[in-house]
Design an enzyme around this catalytic site. Structure first.
Site, PDB file in Angstrom:
ATOM      1  N   CYS A 127       4.969   5.967  -0.468  1.00 10.11           N
ATOM      2  CA  CYS A 127       3.713   5.747  -1.189  1.00 10.11           C
ATOM      3  C   CYS A 127       3.902   4.534  -2.087  1.00 10.11           C
ATOM      4  O   CYS A 127       4.546   4.623  -3.134  1.00 10.11           O
ATOM      5  CB  CYS A 127       3.295   6.957  -2.013  1.00 10.11           C
ATOM      6  SG  CYS A 127       1.659   6.739  -2.782  1.00 10.11           S
ATOM      7  N   CYS A 147      -0.910  -0.584   1.678  1.00 12.10           N
ATOM      8  CA  CYS A 147      -0.999   0.858   1.429  1.00 12.10           C
ATOM      9  C   CYS A 147      -0.489   1.558   2.675  1.00 12.10           C
ATOM     10  O   CYS A 147      -0.961   1.283   3.780  1.00 12.10           O
ATOM     11  CB  CYS A 147      -2.438   1.266   1.150  1.00 12.10           C
ATOM     12  SG  CYS A 147      -2.685   3.067   1.043  1.00 12.10           S
TER      13      CYS A 147
END
Length: 248
Positions: A79, A198
């Site tokens: 992440c 991302c």
């Protein structure tokens, strides 16, 4: 044939890293005699907000210990923005803390990589000094990501924010839109394009196609993570059809 266990530390709502990382590493079977298995531990997070990201990051140590119980060969904290939202340079502290927690609780040692650190180091490896960025975040979080990257010596010359706060919705975005977005973001003064800043925004299905449109490297957070995983395993970072970074 060599076999490796890859541990993934992922947000509970992430659906992309457990798709794209295995797809890239399994593609290596075309060119290298290796197999990989994938083992995940999850941190609760549904909305990409600073509050949820901090709460989630606090849970990462538990995940590292759980994966160490499985004696994985490498761990990837998958992440990017959770790391970058905690302060400049935090990926170094996070990777160290996770490795130390795993060792203290289980006695197991495994290299730890983070998507945040992997992206920064991949850009530096490519010699990128000026980049353009595509991100699904709300604009303030995209600004945080850009500030983090710039603090590592890489200037962001342009960025596009899709402003999707729901992390599950990010994972359902159509990667085909990245082809058009890559034409809209200003790359005229960039020497690399980050197609997806991302790990939850899908990009692998179009990564190679977009690379063919540019004479500068096109990378994603996921491809950078795979590049770093392979390096930490002592393997040559080569994956077919995954952009210049993994082209060898």
């Amino acid at each position: 044939m060599s076999a490796y266990r890859v541990g993934l530390i992922v947000p509970s709502s992430n659906t992309t890293m457990e798709t794209e990382i295995p797809a890239m590493l399994r593609a290596r079977a075309e060119i290298r005699p290796e197999t990989f298995t994938f083992h995940s531990s999850r941190m609760r997070m549904k909305h990409v907000t600073p509050e949820e990201l901090t709460a989630m990051d606090n849970d990462s140590l538990r995940c590292a210990v759980e994966l160490a119980d499985a004696r994985v060969d490498v761990m990837a904290y998958a992440c990017l923005v959770a790391i970058m939202a905690q302060g400049l340079g935090y990926h170094r502290d996070s990777e160290k803390r996770l490795a130390e927690a795993a060792l203290a609780e289980t006695g197991a040692t495994a290299p730890v990589v983070s998507s945040a650190g992997a992206l920064v180091e991949a850009l530096q490896h490519l010699g990128a000094q000026r980049i353009a960025v595509l991100a699904p975040y709300m604009k303030p979080l995209t600004a945080t990501v850009c500030e983090y990257i710039e603090a590592e010596g890489v200037k962001v010359v342009d960025s596009i924010s899709l402003e999707v706060p729901d992390n599950l919705a990010v994972g359902r975005l159509d990667p085909a839109q990245l082809i058009e977005l890559s034409q809209r973001v200003d790359t005229s003064n960039a020497d690399a394009l980050v197609l997806s800043a991302c790990v939850q925004m899908p990009s692998l299905p179009v990564l190679d196609a977009v690379q063919q449109l540019f004479d500068i490297p096109v990378v994603s957070s996921a491809s950078a993570t795979v590049w770093q995983i392979l390096r930490r395993l002592g393997l040559d970072p080569v994956v077919p059809r995954a952009g210049v970074l993994l082209a060898g």
